[in-house]
Write a protein that holds these residues in place. Structure first.
Motif, PDB file in Angstrom:
ATOM      1  N   ILE A 168      32.799  42.863  32.111  1.00 15.03           N
ATOM      2  CA  ILE A 168      33.828  41.891  31.729  1.00 15.03           C
ATOM      3  C   ILE A 168      35.094  42.110  32.559  1.00 15.03           C
ATOM      4  O   ILE A 168      35.668  41.176  33.097  1.00 15.03           O
ATOM      5  N   TYR A 172      33.929  39.813  36.586  1.00 13.17           N
ATOM      6  CA  TYR A 172      34.153  38.389  36.337  1.00 13.17           C
ATOM      7  C   TYR A 172      35.615  38.056  36.103  1.00 13.17           C
ATOM      8  O   TYR A 172      36.289  38.709  35.312  1.00 13.17           O
ATOM      9  N   ASN A 174      38.232  35.170  34.639  1.00 12.18           N
ATOM     10  CA  ASN A 174      38.092  34.302  33.466  1.00 12.18           C
ATOM     11  C   ASN A 174      38.238  32.830  33.853  1.00 12.18           C
ATOM     12  O   ASN A 174      39.084  32.134  33.327  1.00 12.18           O
ATOM     13  N   GLY A 199      36.430  30.228  28.695  1.00  6.22           N
ATOM     14  CA  GLY A 199      36.486  31.034  29.911  1.00  6.22           C
ATOM     15  C   GLY A 199      35.222  31.848  30.130  1.00  6.22           C
ATOM     16  O   GLY A 199      34.461  32.138  29.205  1.00  6.22           O
ATOM     17  N   ARG A 201      34.905  34.962  30.732  1.00  2.00           N
ATOM     18  CA  ARG A 201      34.901  36.235  30.004  1.00  2.00           C
ATOM     19  C   ARG A 201      34.605  36.095  28.517  1.00  2.00           C
ATOM     20  O   ARG A 201      34.312  37.081  27.846  1.00  2.00           O
ATOM     21  N   ASP A 202      34.708  34.872  28.009  1.00  2.00           N
ATOM     22  CA  ASP A 202      34.367  34.657  26.594  1.00  2.00           C
ATOM     23  C   ASP A 202      32.861  34.529  26.416  1.00  2.00           C
ATOM     24  O   ASP A 202      32.363  34.613  25.299  1.00  2.00           O
TER      25      ASP A 202
END
Ligand SMILES: *[C@@H]1O[C@H](CO)[C@@H](O)[C@H](O)[C@H]1NC(C)=O
Ligand SMILES: *[C@@H]1O[C@H](CO)[C@@H](O)[C@H](O)[C@H]1NC(C)=O
Ligand SMILES: *[C@@H]1O[C@H](CO)[C@@H](O)[C@H](O)[C@H]1NC(C)=O
Ligand SMILES: *[C@@H]1O[C@H](CO)[C@@H](O)[C@H](O)[C@H]1NC(C)=O
Ligand SMILES: *[C@@H]1O[C@H](CO)[C@@H](O)[C@H](O)[C@H]1NC(C)=O
Length: 317
Positions: A168, A172, A174, A199, A201-202
């Motif tokens: 994370i 990556y 976001n 995003g 990262r979510d």
């Protein structure tokens, strides 16, 4: 040495045996149950416009599972390690450095055959926003696993602690999705879109998916449950949308505890024990031979016995 190996092996074996795991195949969930062969299931999936089938399956938990309990999905005959598949991604794009989604000219090729929205026959359209380059691009992202699972409400399944922190934070940026498996173009969809949040990262399911597996049958973490689970039948509601039936791949869900050994795997413990016993036998053998005076005496630490020194001596002559 032998004792050390045994001391490692036995607890590993015991630890590995303590791992509980319950698996259920869901290839026949809901309307898929009416489709007998893989071919029929494949045809059915195509007829559903990407929505697949939904229904419930039961995981029979026969003994108490101590938390944390992990929920995995398992795919078979899926070659995530295939060269073409593994390479079809743009790490810079994913990390948000250098090449951007709109950086069309210099970005071409890296993500083939899923560089542009539209797939293998995907065509670059100058008029499309950003030249319709996909972000994230590439086969592996495009084929994002998109089945969903939900357990009864008394189980709190955390889907936001499944990806590695390292991935994370470091792999990556976001960014938001662009030209990526949109619901407006189901014919071009190879899997899920950003369903967990706006995003990158979510979307931890996608981050987990993007770390390729080395085996053709593999498991990926779907959720974590921080509760003990007592014996009983757990009803899981499954939305089966991902089509693995074209290549005869099966799908299953797994509930498993893990021990400090990290999963159910007797192999390591058994190997330690075998080598431990071997080492003990060999050591005992040497001791006996030595005591019986059968071993030729020689000066300890005589370097001329070392083969490379012998070689050096020869060379010096
Ligand atoms: C491409 O996108 C980046 C970030 O999204 C933006 O800063 C840049 O101006 C864009 N470039 C073009 C040519 O549109
Ligand atoms: C993403 O897929 C979901 C269905 O899983 C759909 O409801 C949603 O509209 C899609 N989002 C986009 C941007 O296409
Ligand atoms: C789910 O993935 C399959 C590919 O296996 C795709 O055909 C389908 O359109 C996807 N559905 C959604 C809602 O993302
Ligand atoms: C990612 O970006 C979205 C919106 O752009 C934001 O809502 C979300 O909180 C961000 N997530 C993380 C983990 O930074
Ligand atoms: C779980 O379901 C099976 C049949 O699928 C049944 O035989 C068994 O009694 C059930 N167990 C519990 C604890 O309800």
């Amino acid at each position: 040495m032998g004792i050390l190996l045994l001391a490692l092996g036995i607890p590993i074996l015991v630890g590995s045996h303590g791992v509980k795991e319950f698996t259920v195949n869901y290839d026949n969930v809901g309307a898929l149950g009416n489709q007998r062969t893989f071919e029929d299931k494949n045809t059915f999936m195509f007829s559903q416009n990407g929505n697949g089938a939904s229904g419930t399956v039961t995981i029979p938990v026969t003994s108490t599972m101590k938390q944390p309990v992990y929920l995995y999905y398992q795919l078979s005959k899926y070659y995530q390690n295939h060269k073409r598949y593994v390479r079809s991604r743009d790490d810079k794009q994913l990390a948000g450095v250098g090449k951007q989604a709109n950086d069309t000219a210099s970005n071409r090729g890296i993500c083939n055959p899923e560089e542009f929205l539209g797939g293998p026959d995907g065509h670059f359209e100058a008029n499309a926003p950003n030249g319709n380059i996909a972000r994230p691009c590439g086969l592996i992202a495009w084929s994002n696993f998109n089945d969903t699972f939900s357990l009864p409400p008394q189980y709190n399944v955390r889907e936001d602690e499944i990806a590695w922190e390292y991935d994370i934070e470091h792999l990556y940026a976001n960014f938001t999705e662009e030209n990526y498996n949109p619901s407006t173009a189901p014919q071009y969809r190879g899997g899920g879109n950003f369903s967990q949040g706006p995003g990158m990262r979510d979307n931890q399911h996608l981050i987990v998916w993007l770390r390729p597996s080395a085996h053709r049958t593999f498991r990926k973490l779907y959720g974590v449950i921080h509760q003990d689970i007592s014996p009983g039948n757990i009803t899981v509601t499954v939305n089966s949308r991902y089509n693995t039936y074209g290549f005869g791949g099966q799908k299953a869900i797994v509930l498993a505890t893990t021990s400090w050994v990290g999963g159910k795997n007797d192999f390591l413990g058994i190997m330690y024990i075998i080598f431990g016993v071997l080492a003990l036998v060999v050591a005992l053998g040497f001791l006996l031979t030595y005591q019986m005076g059968l071993m030729k005496r020689r000066r300890f630490g005589d370097p001329s016995y070392l083969s490379w020194n012998r070689h050096a001596n020869l060379m010096a002559r």
